[in-house]
Design a protein around this motif. Structure first.
Motif, PDB file in Angstrom:
ATOM      1  N   CYS A 190       0.845  -1.193   0.000  1.00  0.00           N
ATOM      2  CA  CYS A 190       0.000   0.000   0.000  1.00  0.00           C
ATOM      3  C   CYS A 190       0.881   1.244   0.000  1.00  0.00           C
ATOM      4  CB  CYS A 190      -0.928  -0.010   1.212  1.00  0.00           C
ATOM      5  SG  CYS A 190      -1.958  -1.498   1.343  1.00  0.00           S
ATOM      6  N   HIS A 191       0.289   2.362   0.365  1.00  0.00           N
ATOM      7  CA  HIS A 191       0.989   3.637   0.385  1.00  0.00           C
ATOM      8  C   HIS A 191       2.023   3.660   1.515  1.00  0.00           C
ATOM      9  CE1 HIS A 191      -2.283   3.843   3.302  1.00  0.00           C
ATOM     10  NE2 HIS A 191      -1.565   4.736   3.955  1.00  0.00           N
ATOM     11  N   ASN A 230      -5.330  -3.089  -4.560  1.00  0.00           N
ATOM     12  CA  ASN A 230      -5.433  -1.713  -4.091  1.00  0.00           C
ATOM     13  C   ASN A 230      -5.936  -0.801  -5.198  1.00  0.00           C
ATOM     14  OD1 ASN A 230      -4.260  -2.426  -1.604  1.00  0.00           O
ATOM     15  ND2 ASN A 230      -2.225  -2.275  -2.488  1.00  0.00           N
ATOM     16  N   PHE A 238      -9.740  -0.651  -1.391  1.00  0.00           N
ATOM     17  CA  PHE A 238      -9.233  -1.859  -2.036  1.00  0.00           C
ATOM     18  C   PHE A 238     -10.385  -2.839  -2.183  1.00  0.00           C
ATOM     19  CE2 PHE A 238      -8.875  -2.870   2.459  1.00  0.00           C
ATOM     20  CZ  PHE A 238      -9.172  -4.224   2.533  1.00  0.00           C
ATOM     21  N   MET A 285      -9.953   1.689   3.596  1.00  0.00           N
ATOM     22  CA  MET A 285      -8.811   1.322   4.436  1.00  0.00           C
ATOM     23  C   MET A 285      -9.065   1.588   5.919  1.00  0.00           C
ATOM     24  SD  MET A 285      -6.015   0.138   2.858  1.00  0.00           S
ATOM     25  CE  MET A 285      -5.273   0.059   1.217  1.00  0.00           C
TER      26      MET A 285
END
Length: 525
Positions: free
Chosen positions: A131-132, A251, A258, A271
């Motif tokens: 993810c980020h 994602n 997601f 999230m």
């Protein structure tokens, strides 16, 4: 890095694309191996790798295994790997292929038991998705059959207290400094007495008085960092939303949502919200006897947050648009190849089932893998794929045997290079194939997951048009109308227990990571 030579003796030095630009054929070499087993070593079931994923930068690599563990690797600094003599001999720092080292591991999932359904839930990791990043910490999603977890991986500093006012030789039991232990220690008492005698301490009615010049033997303790180590902790748990086994997660490009897909449904998650998800695709019929297909894989478009694609057991790929309706049962596009008349058999539907799909980085193409073939689809052409690679054509006469030993249900993954010029997928005997997909290219390499990947030479059995590549016993050149003998992919031997199901391509370099049983192999070009 590109090489002027091909991966085999018969490979031409370069290919020419339709636009006239030369595309070099790559020569693949062994890079690294982690967890390589010795000859005759018994592999534990829980150690078999079940998922591989690079992050978007390629700086980090994650693997998951059947024991529910996630192992993280990080890219090493090239300066650490260059010896002094090598730097002195070179006038400039030559580019190196990425190399990785073990970073950390953690237990992501534990075995569970569903008492309502009397069903055991395995801890096996089905998918991992990065993810980020935020504030220097990295996040990733991991899932087993029922539960998805969001993990935060950050660096933790281990600290140590230095310059204590005690002799190093003084140890107190389990390490705790208690008043009773200090008073009962002869060395501690002698140290205290020496301090009193040396500095001529004085007392008054208010208690202890420091001498005017201070106490030279006393020091303030200091805290110092001795090591920085990665540390993973669970931040979110997304559970109780799937009645069937989760086969994929993906994602969204918005960084906030997601999807998770099981056999019959696809759910959309935020999230930050763990107790609620939105069902966006539901193909479950009112009567389960009418069920004709199941969902096998799903993935978001790389940069259009409203588009996603999912594949089915009937060999179809559906592209859906979240802007059209809340429930995306009606697709925007359907990618399906027409069945050849008279080719249907008992195993036709089984081998047509798509096990994995991947979007190319630009989102223009979709790569799909079924049991027999690897196909590249253009999102603007629904009728047929633009390229088809026949990976397992040599197994067609053995389909009944494969059905008996359940090998026909093996789910092979696929991947694309960051530049979109090549694709790769796995096979049996721990082999994997790399194909060129640029216009006019007939690049094809067959490699083995070992320290000598080119032991099985490049098999040039591709039709010259680049439309079909067949690693089977023979192929038919439709333009000439004659049959030419090919080379069987596995040299006539078939080890269906040694299979390379999972692999991933570095997002910015020609580096492939693949899993053979419990071992992770990496190759560069």
């Amino acid at each position: 890095m590109s090489s002027s030579g091909g991966a085999g003796a018969d490979a031409p030095a370069s290919r020419t694309s339709g636009g006239g630009e030369a595309v070099d054929a790559l020569e693949w070499k062994f890079s690294q191996a982690f967890g390589e087993r010795a000859a005759g070593e018994q592999v534990q079931e829980v150690d078999i790798i079940s998922a591989i994923e690079f992050d978007k930068t390629g700086e980090h690599l994650a693997t998951g295994d059947r024991g529910g563990r996630v192992v993280l690797f990080e890219k090493t600094d090239a300066k650490e790997l260059r010896v002094r003599q090598e730097l002195e001999r070179s006038d400039f720092a030559s580019p190196r292929y990425p190399e990785y080292r073990y970073s950390t591991e953690f237990q992501s999932h534990e075995p569970e038991f569903d008492y309502l359904k009397s069903l055991e839930i395995e801890e096996k990791i089905n998918k991992i998705r990065w993810c980020h990043t935020a504030n220097g910490a990295r996040f990733l999603l991991s899932t087993n059959d029922k539960t998805i977890k969001l993990w935060k991986v950050s660096e933790k500093k281990l600290k140590k207290v230095n310059e204590l006012n005690l002799e190093p030789s003084i140890r107190f039991g389990n390490g705790s400094l208690t008043e009773g232990s200090i008073l009962s220690s002869p060395k501690a008492c002698s140290l205290r007495n020496s301090l009193l005698d040396q500095d001529a301490l004085a007392f008054n009615d208010e208690g202890f008085l420091f001498p005017p010049d201070g106490i030279s033997s006393l020091r303030l303790p200091r805290v110092s960092s001795i090591k920085v180590t990665p540390f993973a902790r669970s931040r979110r748990v997304y559970a109780n939303a799937h009645a069937y086994h989760i086969n994929s997660i993906s994602n969204n490009s918005d960084g906030e949502t997601f999807i998770s897909a099981d056999d019959l449904r696809i759910n959309l998650w935020n999230m930050e919200i763990t107790n609620q998800s939105f069902n966006i695709v539901d193909i479950k019929p009112s009567n389960m006897e009418d069920l004709i297909e199941v969902i096998t894989s799903a993935e978001f478009h790389p940069f259009h947050c409203n588009l996603l694609a999912y594949s089915s057991s009937k060999g179809t790929i559906r592209l859906v648009d979240l802007r059209q309706s809340a429930l995306c049962d009606s697709h925007s596009k359907l990618f399906e190849e027409q069945e050849v008349p008279g080719s249907r058999s008992f195993c036709t539907e089984i081998i047509a089932s798509i096990s994995d799909i991947k979007f190319a980085r630009g989102g223009r193409y979709i790569l799909s893998r079924d049991y027999m073939t690897l196909k590249l689809w253009d999102v603007n052409m629904e009728a047929s794929p633009v390229l088809t690679f026949k990976v397992h054509e040599y197994l067609r006469p053995k389909l009944c045997d494969l059905y008996e030993n359940d090998s026909i249900f093996d789910k092979f993954e696929c991947c694309l290079s960051g530049d979109g010029l090549r694709v790769a997928t796995g096979s049996y005997n721990n082999l994997f194939c790399v194909f060129g997909v640029s216009p006019g290219s007939d690049e094809s390499a067959l490699l083995e997951a070992s320290k000598t990947p080119n032991r099985r030479r490049l098999l040039q059995t591709s039709i010259k048009s680049g439309r079909f590549v067949n690693f089977g016993r023979g192929r038919r050149d439709n333009r000439r109308g004659n049959e030419t003998q090919g080379i069987e992919m596995n040299g006539g031997t078939h080890d269906f227990t040694s299979k390379l199901l999972h692999l991933a391509w570095h997002p910015a370099a020609n580096l492939i990571a693949c899993a053979a049983s419990n071992s992770l192999y990496m190759y560069y070009a």
